[in-house]
Design an enzyme around this catalytic site. Structure first.
Site, PDB file in Angstrom:
ATOM      1  N   LYS A   1      30.019  31.010  68.213  1.00 40.14           N
ATOM      2  CA  LYS A   1      30.558  29.827  68.560  1.00 40.14           C
ATOM      3  C   LYS A   1      31.279  29.560  69.942  1.00 40.14           C
ATOM      4  O   LYS A   1      31.102  28.473  70.518  1.00 40.14           O
ATOM      5  CB  LYS A   1      31.625  29.515  67.218  1.00 40.14           C
ATOM      6  CG  LYS A   1      31.006  29.501  65.934  1.00 40.14           C
ATOM      7  CD  LYS A   1      32.222  29.231  64.828  1.00 40.14           C
ATOM      8  CE  LYS A   1      33.249  30.359  64.756  1.00 40.14           C
ATOM      9  NZ  LYS A   1      32.943  31.575  64.194  1.00 40.14           N
TER      10      LYS A   1
ATOM     11  N   ARG B   1      38.398  25.597  58.619  1.00 34.77           N
ATOM     12  CA  ARG B   1      37.806  26.895  57.719  1.00 34.77           C
ATOM     13  C   ARG B   1      37.932  26.850  56.406  1.00 34.77           C
ATOM     14  O   ARG B   1      37.752  27.759  55.576  1.00 34.77           O
ATOM     15  CB  ARG B   1      38.611  28.106  58.286  1.00 34.77           C
ATOM     16  CG  ARG B   1      37.676  28.951  59.433  1.00 34.77           C
ATOM     17  CD  ARG B   1      38.700  30.202  59.893  1.00 34.77           C
ATOM     18  NE  ARG B   1      38.182  31.315  60.456  1.00 34.77           N
ATOM     19  CZ  ARG B   1      37.775  31.485  61.684  1.00 34.77           C
ATOM     20  NH1 ARG B   1      38.451  30.764  62.445  1.00 34.77           N
ATOM     21  NH2 ARG B   1      37.618  32.592  62.081  1.00 34.77           N
TER      22      ARG B   1
ATOM     23  N   ARG C   1      31.028  43.747  70.609  1.00 38.01           N
ATOM     24  CA  ARG C   1      32.078  43.086  71.442  1.00 38.01           C
ATOM     25  C   ARG C   1      33.317  43.762  71.887  1.00 38.01           C
ATOM     26  O   ARG C   1      33.980  43.713  72.968  1.00 38.01           O
ATOM     27  CB  ARG C   1      32.478  41.663  70.711  1.00 38.01           C
ATOM     28  CG  ARG C   1      33.499  40.735  71.545  1.00 38.01           C
ATOM     29  CD  ARG C   1      33.484  39.358  70.913  1.00 38.01           C
ATOM     30  NE  ARG C   1      34.089  39.320  69.551  1.00 38.01           N
ATOM     31  CZ  ARG C   1      34.173  38.172  68.712  1.00 38.01           C
ATOM     32  NH1 ARG C   1      33.595  37.205  69.130  1.00 38.01           N
ATOM     33  NH2 ARG C   1      34.542  38.179  67.579  1.00 38.01           N
TER      34      ARG C   1
ATOM     35  N   ARG D   1      39.992  42.893  70.541  1.00 37.82           N
ATOM     36  CA  ARG D   1      40.457  42.127  69.580  1.00 37.82           C
ATOM     37  C   ARG D   1      41.117  42.916  68.606  1.00 37.82           C
ATOM     38  O   ARG D   1      40.288  43.805  67.893  1.00 37.82           O
ATOM     39  CB  ARG D   1      39.858  40.918  69.190  1.00 37.82           C
ATOM     40  CG  ARG D   1      39.610  39.603  70.203  1.00 37.82           C
ATOM     41  CD  ARG D   1      38.617  38.676  69.574  1.00 37.82           C
ATOM     42  NE  ARG D   1      38.902  38.440  68.138  1.00 37.82           N
ATOM     43  CZ  ARG D   1      38.434  37.290  67.619  1.00 37.82           C
ATOM     44  NH1 ARG D   1      37.603  36.488  68.270  1.00 37.82           N
ATOM     45  NH2 ARG D   1      38.544  37.223  66.230  1.00 37.82           N
TER      46      ARG D   1
ATOM     47  N   ARG E   1      36.538  39.687  57.190  1.00 44.20           N
ATOM     48  CA  ARG E   1      36.326  38.155  57.750  1.00 44.20           C
ATOM     49  C   ARG E   1      35.196  37.312  57.273  1.00 44.20           C
ATOM     50  O   ARG E   1      35.211  36.358  56.879  1.00 44.20           O
ATOM     51  CB  ARG E   1      36.485  38.028  59.253  1.00 44.20           C
ATOM     52  CG  ARG E   1      37.537  38.246  59.835  1.00 44.20           C
ATOM     53  CD  ARG E   1      37.713  38.975  61.199  1.00 44.20           C
ATOM     54  NE  ARG E   1      37.108  38.201  62.273  1.00 44.20           N
ATOM     55  CZ  ARG E   1      36.840  38.803  63.555  1.00 44.20           C
ATOM     56  NH1 ARG E   1      36.710  40.112  63.580  1.00 44.20           N
ATOM     57  NH2 ARG E   1      36.290  37.950  64.336  1.00 44.20           N
TER      58      ARG E   1
HETATM   59  P1  AMP Z   1      38.419  33.294  65.597  1.00 42.26           P
HETATM   60  O1  AMP Z   1      38.779  33.580  66.931  1.00 42.26           O
HETATM   61  O2  AMP Z   1      38.061  32.158  65.209  1.00 42.26           O
HETATM   62  O3  AMP Z   1      37.637  34.489  65.099  1.00 42.26           O
HETATM   63  O4  AMP Z   1      39.786  33.417  64.445  1.00 42.26           O
HETATM   64  C1  AMP Z   1      40.414  34.807  64.712  1.00 42.26           C
HETATM   65  C2  AMP Z   1      41.432  34.709  63.412  1.00 42.26           C
HETATM   66  O5  AMP Z   1      42.326  33.904  63.552  1.00 42.26           O
HETATM   67  C3  AMP Z   1      40.932  34.526  61.943  1.00 42.26           C
HETATM   68  O6  AMP Z   1      40.284  35.622  61.341  1.00 42.26           O
HETATM   69  C4  AMP Z   1      42.033  34.002  61.168  1.00 42.26           C
HETATM   70  O7  AMP Z   1      42.915  35.038  60.928  1.00 42.26           O
HETATM   71  C5  AMP Z   1      42.700  33.112  62.288  1.00 42.26           C
HETATM   72  N1  AMP Z   1      42.077  31.704  62.261  1.00 42.26           N
HETATM   73  C6  AMP Z   1      41.687  31.285  63.305  1.00 42.26           C
HETATM   74  N2  AMP Z   1      41.207  30.014  63.094  1.00 42.26           N
HETATM   75  C7  AMP Z   1      41.500  29.889  61.662  1.00 42.26           C
HETATM   76  C8  AMP Z   1      41.785  28.598  60.782  1.00 42.26           C
HETATM   77  N3  AMP Z   1      41.079  27.415  61.185  1.00 42.26           N
HETATM   78  N4  AMP Z   1      42.191  28.859  59.615  1.00 42.26           N
HETATM   79  C9  AMP Z   1      42.776  29.889  59.358  1.00 42.26           C
HETATM   80  N5  AMP Z   1      42.889  31.057  59.989  1.00 42.26           N
HETATM   81  C10 AMP Z   1      42.359  31.048  61.356  1.00 42.26           C
END
Ligand code: AMP
Length: 192
Positions: A13, A87, A126, A138, A149
Site C-alpha cells: 500500500k 481498518r 523490510r 519498525r 497484525r
Molecule cells: P501501518 O503502518 O499501516 O502498518 O500501521 C502500523 C500500526 O499503526 C498498526 O499495526 C496499528 O497499530 C496502527 N494503525 C495504523 N493505522 C491504523 C488504523 N487505521 N486503525 C487502528 N490502528 C492503526
C-alpha cells in the site's frame, strides 16, 4: 478523486501510495505514518500508542479518526489516498461521514491481494533491509508482530472488502505482481 488502498500489512500500500503522489499529485494519508510521527516526536498520544503498535494491535478508532479529520481540513491537491485507513467498519462509516461533510466522495477502494506467507516474508525482509541501510527497523516489523497484525486484519479489516463491494466501490488487484504491474492495474481502476 479520493481512493482507499486496502490490504494486509506488506501488501504494498505504501509503495503504491507513494507512486500515486508522484504521478497524480495526490496526498497520501497514512495513519501508520502519522502514529509513528507522533511516537517519534514524543507527544502524549504517541507515548500512549507505542506499545499497542509494537504488539501489532489496532489503536482506537477515536485516535485515528481524529488524525484523519485534521488532515481532511488541509489541501487536497489531486485527491486523498487513504493508506492503512479505514481498518474497522466504524472507521469506514466515519470516513464516509467526514467526506460527505466536505461534499467529497470515494472513487474506489482498491483491495491489494497477497498470500499470507509472502506478506510475512516481505515484512521480515523490510526490517532486514532497514537494518542493512543503517536505519532502525519498525518496532512491529518482526515475525511475531506481523502474524498478529494479520489476525487483526482478518478479524477487523477484511470485512471492509464486503462493505465497499456492497457500495459498488471495490476493485481488486494482484499484489503479488511486480511493482510496475500493480501500478498499471491501479491506474486502470482510477481511469475507468
Ligand atoms: P501501518 O503502518 O499501516 O502498518 O500501521 C502500523 C500500526 O499503526 C498498526 O499495526 C496499528 O497499530 C496502527 N494503525 C495504523 N493505522 C491504523 C488504523 N487505521 N486503525 C487502528 N490502528 C492503526
Amino acid at each position: 478523486m479520493n481512493i482507499i488502498l486496502l490490504g494486509p500489512p506488506g501488501a504494498g500500500k505504501g509503495t503504491q501510495a507513494a507512486n500515486l503522489v508522484e504521478s497524480r499529485n495526490m496526498i497520501q494519508l497514512s495513519t501508520g505514518d502519522m502514529l509513528r510521527e507522533a511516537k517519534a516526536s514524543g507527544t502524549e498520544m504517541g507515548k500512549r500508542v507505542a506499545d499497542v503498535m509494537a504488539r501489532g494491535e489496532l489503536v482506537t478508532d477515536e485516535i485515528v479518526i481524529g488524525l484523519i479529520r485534521e488532515k481532511l481540513e488541509g489541501d487536497k491537491k489531486g485527491g486523498f489516498i487513504f493508506d492503512g485507513f479505514p481498518r474497522t467498519l466504524a472507521q469506514a462509516d466515519a470516513l464516509g461521514e467526514l467526506l460527505a461533510e466536505k461534499g467529497e466522495d470515494l472513487a474506489a477502494a482498491v483491495s491489494m491481494q497477497v498470500d499470507d506467507e509472502t506478506l510475512v516474508a516481505r515484512v521480515v525482509n523490510r526490517a532486514a533491509e532497514a537494518v542493512a541501510a543503517g536505519k532502525e527497523a519498525r518496532a512491529d516489523d518482526n515475525e511475531e508482530s506481523v502474524r498478529f497484525r494479520l489476525t487483526e486484519y482478518y478479524k477487523k479489516t477484511a470485512p471492509l472488502i464486503g462493505y465497499y463491494y456492497a457500495k459498488g466501490l471495490l476493485s481488486t488487484v494482484d499484489g503479488l505482481a511486480d511493482i510496475a504491474t500493480v501500478e498499471a492495474d491501479i491506474a486502470k481502476v482510477l481511469d475507468a
